[in-house]
Design an enzyme around this catalytic site. Structure first.
Site, mmCIF file in Angstrom:
data_model
loop_
_atom_site.group_PDB
_atom_site.id
_atom_site.type_symbol
_atom_site.label_atom_id
_atom_site.label_comp_id
_atom_site.label_asym_id
_atom_site.label_seq_id
_atom_site.Cartn_x
_atom_site.Cartn_y
_atom_site.Cartn_z
ATOM 1 N N GLY A 10 0.818 -1.207 0.000
ATOM 2 C CA GLY A 10 0.000 0.000 0.000
ATOM 3 C C GLY A 10 0.852 1.256 0.000
ATOM 4 O O GLY A 10 0.478 2.290 0.563
ATOM 5 N N GLY A 13 -0.449 4.847 -0.918
ATOM 6 C CA GLY A 13 -1.531 5.466 -0.151
ATOM 7 C C GLY A 13 -1.077 6.638 0.687
ATOM 8 O O GLY A 13 0.087 7.049 0.633
ATOM 9 N N GLN A 14 -2.004 7.165 1.510
ATOM 10 C CA GLN A 14 -1.722 8.386 2.272
ATOM 11 C C GLN A 14 -0.552 8.185 3.241
ATOM 12 O O GLN A 14 0.333 9.033 3.325
ATOM 13 C CB GLN A 14 -2.978 8.785 3.075
ATOM 14 C CG GLN A 14 -2.852 10.114 3.793
ATOM 15 C CD GLN A 14 -3.924 10.368 4.838
ATOM 16 O OE1 GLN A 14 -4.527 9.416 5.377
ATOM 17 N NE2 GLN A 14 -4.169 11.622 5.139
ATOM 18 N N ASP A 34 2.517 -1.785 -4.374
ATOM 19 C CA ASP A 34 1.094 -1.415 -4.408
ATOM 20 C C ASP A 34 0.457 -2.146 -5.581
ATOM 21 O O ASP A 34 1.147 -2.716 -6.423
ATOM 22 C CB ASP A 34 0.941 0.107 -4.560
ATOM 23 C CG ASP A 34 -0.374 0.619 -3.947
ATOM 24 O OD1 ASP A 34 -0.318 1.542 -3.123
ATOM 25 O OD2 ASP A 34 -1.435 0.039 -4.289
ATOM 26 N N ASP A 52 -0.168 -7.739 -5.314
ATOM 27 C CA ASP A 52 -1.581 -7.844 -4.918
ATOM 28 C C ASP A 52 -1.607 -8.635 -3.614
ATOM 29 O O ASP A 52 -1.239 -9.816 -3.591
ATOM 30 C CB ASP A 52 -2.382 -8.578 -6.010
ATOM 31 C CG ASP A 52 -3.854 -8.728 -5.625
ATOM 32 O OD1 ASP A 52 -4.649 -9.134 -6.510
ATOM 33 O OD2 ASP A 52 -4.211 -8.444 -4.461
ATOM 34 N N TYR A 142 -14.990 -1.484 7.884
ATOM 35 C CA TYR A 142 -13.595 -1.098 8.104
ATOM 36 C C TYR A 142 -13.195 -1.355 9.561
ATOM 37 O O TYR A 142 -12.206 -2.017 9.852
ATOM 38 C CB TYR A 142 -13.445 0.379 7.763
ATOM 39 C CG TYR A 142 -12.134 1.027 8.090
ATOM 40 C CD1 TYR A 142 -12.082 2.108 8.970
ATOM 41 C CD2 TYR A 142 -10.943 0.599 7.516
ATOM 42 C CE1 TYR A 142 -10.889 2.742 9.263
ATOM 43 C CE2 TYR A 142 -9.739 1.236 7.796
ATOM 44 C CZ TYR A 142 -9.721 2.312 8.668
ATOM 45 O OH TYR A 142 -8.535 2.940 8.958
ATOM 46 N N LYS A 146 -10.691 -4.216 11.057
ATOM 47 C CA LYS A 146 -9.474 -3.820 11.756
ATOM 48 C C LYS A 146 -9.459 -4.393 13.186
ATOM 49 O O LYS A 146 -8.407 -4.763 13.703
ATOM 50 C CB LYS A 146 -9.344 -2.298 11.781
ATOM 51 C CG LYS A 146 -8.951 -1.700 10.433
ATOM 52 C CD LYS A 146 -7.548 -2.130 10.003
ATOM 53 C CE LYS A 146 -7.087 -1.425 8.749
ATOM 54 N NZ LYS A 146 -5.714 -1.795 8.354
#
Ligand code: VAH
Length: 316
Positions: A10, A13-14, A34, A52, A142, A146
Site C-alpha cells: 500500500g 496510499g496516504q 502497491d 496484490d 472497516y 481492523k
C-alpha cells in the site's frame, strides 16, 4: 544505513507514500509495493514492485527473493469506501492481512507493522479520553475488519511468536498525498479547497469532534514503535495513539487565522453516521509508558504547516 530489507504494501496510499520516504533514510533496501503504480517520488527513487496482497504466492516470491526482514502492511480499504463495498473491504482487509501474517511466519520475517485505527471503537465505547482497553463494538466494515485484524495479530504473536506491532491511527492529515475513501478526509480536503478557492463544503456537521494527527507525527510514531526493543511492547493488538481533537468549525476558525476570507458550509452525508460512532478523544497513556510516545504537532502548528506547504505546491 541499516542493511535489512523492508517491504511496504500500500505504498501509494496516504501513509505509505510518506512512510517509504522516511524508511529510505534509515534502510538501504525499502521495496515500495502497491496494486497500482505510485507517483514519481516513490517509484523513481527506489525499488517498486506491483503486488496484490490477495495473491499470497506473489508476496512469498517477493519476500524470499529480496530476503525481506520487515513488512509494513498498509494496504487496506478505509471506512467510507468500505461501507460502499463491504465484500471487497472485508476481502482485502482480512484475506490480505492473513496472507501477510502467513508469509511472515513461513518466510522468517522478523517484524510486521499492522495499521489499526480508532474505527475499532464503536457507539458504545466511551467517547472522551477513550482508554486502551474498553468496550469495542465497531459498526463499520472497516472497523470490524481492523478489530478482527488486531485479534489475528495478537494470535500470531501468542501462538507463532511473530513480532507484530500496531497503532490505532486517528484521522491523519497530510499535504503530500490526498487521502482517499476515509471519513476524516474532510480535514485534508478543506486545506486544498481553502488555498485554491477560499471556501469548502464540509460533509460532516460543524460540531463533529474527531481525534486527528499530523502525518509527520504518525510516521515518526510508527517508526519509533517498530524500533522499540520487543521487551518493552505490552500491546500486540493496537496501541491507542493521540495527536489532537477538533471539529470542522474549530478547524475552520484556525484556517481563517491564515486565510481570513475563508468560508465553510456544511452538508452532512453518509459519513456523518460513521463519524458519530467514533471517539472524540483518545487516551494514549500506554504508548507513552511503553515507548515514550509524544506528539510534536498541535492544531495551530499543523494548520500553519499544511497551508504553507499547499501554497508552495500551488505556486510551483
Ligand atoms: C478513515 N482516515 O477515515 C481513516 C481513519 C480514523 C479514520 O482510519 O476511514
Amino acid at each position: 544505513m541499516q542493511d535489512e530489507t523492508v517491504l511496504v504494501t500500500g505504498a501509494g496510499g496516504q501513509i505509505g507514500s510518506e512512510l517509504v520516504l522516511s524508511l529510505r533514510k534509515i534502510y538501504k533496501h525499502v521495496i515500495a509495493s502497491d496494486l497500482k503504480e505510485p507517483g514519481p517520488d516513490i517509484k523513481d527513487v527506489g525499488e517498486f514492485m506491483r503486488l496484490d496482497v490477495l495473491y499470497k504466492n506473489g508476496l512469498m516470491d517477493c519476500v524470499k527473493r529480496f530476503n525481506v526482514k520487515q513488512i509494513y502492511h498498509l494496504a487496506a480499504i478505509l471506512s467510507a469506501t468500505g461501507e460502499k463495498n463491504p465484500e471487497m473491504a472485508w476481502r482485502i482487509n482480512m484475506k490480505g492481512l492473513r496472507n501477510i501474517l502467513d508469509v511472515c511466519t513461513e518466510a522468517g520475517v522478523k517484524k510486521l507493522f499492522f495499521p489499526s485505527t480508532i474505527a475499532v471503537f464503536g457507539p458504545t465505547t466511551p467517547k472522551v479520553n477513550t482508554p486502551q482497553y474498553t468496550v469495542m463494538e465497531p459498526n463499520t466494515i472497516y472497523g470490524i475488519s481492523k478489530q478482527a485484524g488486531e485479534r489475528w495479530c495478537d494470535w500470531y504473536f501468542q501462538k507463532k511468536g511473530l513480532d507484530v506491532r500496531s497503532i490505532r491511527y486517528p484521522g491523519l492529515i497530510s499535504y503530500k498525498t490526498k487521502a482517499g475513501g476515509g471519513t476524516t478526509d474532510y480535514a485534508v480536503d478543506i486545506f486544498f479547497e481553502a488555498v485554491a478557492n477560499k471556501k469548502y463544503e464540509c460533509f460532516l456537521k460543524e460540531d463533529t469532534i474527531l481525534p486527528m494527527m499530523y502525518m509527520p507525527d504518525a510516521i515518526r510514531g510508527t517508526i519509533e514503535l517498530m524500533e522499540t526493543p520487543a521487551e518493552k511492547i505490552t500491546v500486540r493488538s493496537g496501541y491507542n495513539l493521540s495527536g489532537f481533537s477538533f471539529s470542522p468549525a474549530q478547524l475552520a476558525t484556525e484556517i481563517k487565522k491564515t486565510i481570513p476570507n475563508f468560508t465553510i458550509t456544511y452538508k452532512p452525508d453518509f459519513r456523518q453516521s460513521i463519524a458519530d460512532s467514533w471517539p472524540q478523544s483518545i487516551n494514549d497513556s500506554v504508548a507513552q509508558h511503553d515507548w515514550a510516545w509524544k506528539p510534536e504537532y498541535d492544531l495551530a502548528k499543523m494548520s500553519t504547516d499544511m497551508i504553507q506547504n499547499i501554497q508552495k505546491i500551488e505556486h510551483n
